[in-house]
Design an enzyme around this catalytic site. Structure first.
Site, PDB file in Angstrom:
ATOM      1  N   ARG A 105       0.810  -1.207   0.000  1.00 54.51           N
ATOM      2  CA  ARG A 105       0.000   0.000   0.000  1.00 54.51           C
ATOM      3  C   ARG A 105       0.856   1.276   0.000  1.00 54.51           C
ATOM      4  NH1 ARG A 105      -3.771  -0.446  -2.318  1.00 54.51           N
ATOM      5  NH2 ARG A 105      -2.842   1.254  -3.456  1.00 54.51           N
ATOM      6  N   LYS A 140       4.005  25.012  -3.994  1.00 57.26           N
ATOM      7  CA  LYS A 140       2.717  24.434  -3.592  1.00 57.26           C
ATOM      8  C   LYS A 140       2.818  22.918  -3.689  1.00 57.26           C
ATOM      9  CE  LYS A 140      -0.320  28.316  -4.760  1.00 57.26           C
ATOM     10  NZ  LYS A 140      -1.452  28.781  -5.588  1.00 57.26           N
ATOM     11  N   LYS A 172       7.938  39.371  -2.864  1.00 54.85           N
ATOM     12  CA  LYS A 172       6.548  39.445  -3.293  1.00 54.85           C
ATOM     13  C   LYS A 172       5.904  40.727  -2.769  1.00 54.85           C
ATOM     14  CE  LYS A 172       6.038  34.442  -3.635  1.00 54.85           C
ATOM     15  NZ  LYS A 172       5.104  33.298  -3.497  1.00 54.85           N
ATOM     16  N   GLU A 202       8.603  39.416  -7.725  1.00 58.84           N
ATOM     17  CA  GLU A 202       7.280  39.131  -8.280  1.00 58.84           C
ATOM     18  C   GLU A 202       6.610  40.474  -8.586  1.00 58.84           C
ATOM     19  OE1 GLU A 202       3.310  37.702  -6.289  1.00 58.84           O
ATOM     20  OE2 GLU A 202       4.592  35.955  -6.656  1.00 58.84           O
ATOM     21  N   ASP A 223       3.384  38.259 -12.702  1.00 58.08           N
ATOM     22  CA  ASP A 223       2.248  37.549 -12.127  1.00 58.08           C
ATOM     23  C   ASP A 223       0.913  38.032 -12.698  1.00 58.08           C
ATOM     24  OD1 ASP A 223       1.053  35.685 -10.329  1.00 58.08           O
ATOM     25  OD2 ASP A 223       0.571  37.343  -8.976  1.00 58.08           O
TER      26      ASP A 223
END
Length: 296
Positions: A105, A140, A172, A202, A223
């Site tokens: 598993r 992320k 940022k 950014e 961005d």
């Protein structure tokens, strides 16, 4: 595509052992039904995609059985990063049935997750084929799985962005606001960071992007700009980077985009596109493990 590599570090081995223990708990209560039996198992692909996770089998087995790991024989039939089709055999295992079931598993869960990421990455990379634009991941990632998930991106043909906050300084919106602007933020970072460190800004506006280039940023993350906006802005930023005192080039990156728009962004002249889609939008690739008892 050359296969990607993954360093099996002591830290990764420790995680694999913890993940196995999470499933085993105080011990597999079904083990008595298997004790003394030997078996052969193979992994089977149940969907088309890109395989990833085979490299984890040997260290997983080592963590499961320790020095007695030679009791299980492993034969990888497909390398990580290779395309697979439903029905393909991916690897074969033979040894004590109790051990094969104990690792099943954990191993499959990891491989299905990583193969899903590699598959999604490969589909996005295909959209950029011939453009010269690279596809990069983001931070992320699933806590505890970053190293493996970013490896899966490489297996799918993508490249890795920062592994963590210590890889490069990315300034940022909040950094710029608290520091008092682009120039001040870059100056503060340059004053303390080791000289090889890269600084990325950014930018949410063309003005911020130009300020970043003028202030010596190594990269500008554009961005949520539209392709139409970038077609005019990218040449300007390139020209301004050539004119600055250092003369060093600037890496221009588009982010905050929709995967369906990849081709349009690739046509703007940027260097790379960063996206969290391989991590956040991919599904597990369906794999299964089939057993054959020895002597039957």
């Amino acid at each position: 595509m050359a296969p990607s590599t993954l360093a099996i570090t002591p830290g990764l081995r420790r995680k694999l052992g913890e993940w196995l223990q999470e499933d085993l708990g105080r011990g597999d209560l079904s083990a008595p039904a298997l004790r003394g039996q030997a078996g052969v198992a193979h992994w089977l692909a149940k969907a088309n995609g890109v395989f990833c996770g085979g490299v984890l089998l040997k260290p997983l087995l080592s963590e499961l059985v320790g020095p007695a790991g030679h009791q299980v024989e492993l034969q990888l039939l497909v390398c990580d990063g290779a395309p697979i089709a439903a029905g393909d055999r991916l690897l074969e295992l033979s040894g004590p049935a109790e051990m094969l079931v104990a690792m099943e598993r954990t191993a499959l869960n990891l491989a299905m997750r990583l193969s899903g990421i590699a598959t999604e990455t490969a589909a996005l990379v295909m959209e950029l084929e011939g453009s010269g634009v690279l596809l990069a991941d983001t931070r992320k990632t699933t806590p505890g799985l970053r190293e493996l998930e970013k490896y899966a991106v490489r297996c799918g043909g993508g490249v890795n962005h920062r592994m963590g906050l210590d890889d490069a300084a990315m300034l940022k919106e909040n950094h710029l606001a608290w520091a008092g602007g682009v120039s001040a933020a870059i100056k503060a970072v340059r004053a303390e960071a080791p000289w090889p460190s890269r600084v990325i800004v950014e930018a949410e506006t063309a003005e911020e992007a130009r300020a970043a280039v003028a202030s010596g940023a190594d990269g500008v993350l554009l961005d949520e700009f539209t392709p139409a906006e970038l077609i005019g802005l990218v040449p300007q930023l390139r020209s301004e980077a050539k004119a600055r005192l250092s003369g060093s080039p600037v890496v221009l990156e588009a982010s905050g985009i929709q995967p369906a728009d990849l081709r349009a962004y690739a046509a703007t002249g940027i260097d790379l596109i960063s996206t969290s889609a391989p991590m956040t939008r991919s599904s597990w690739l369906d794999l299964s493990m089939r057993f054959t008892p020895v002597g039957r």
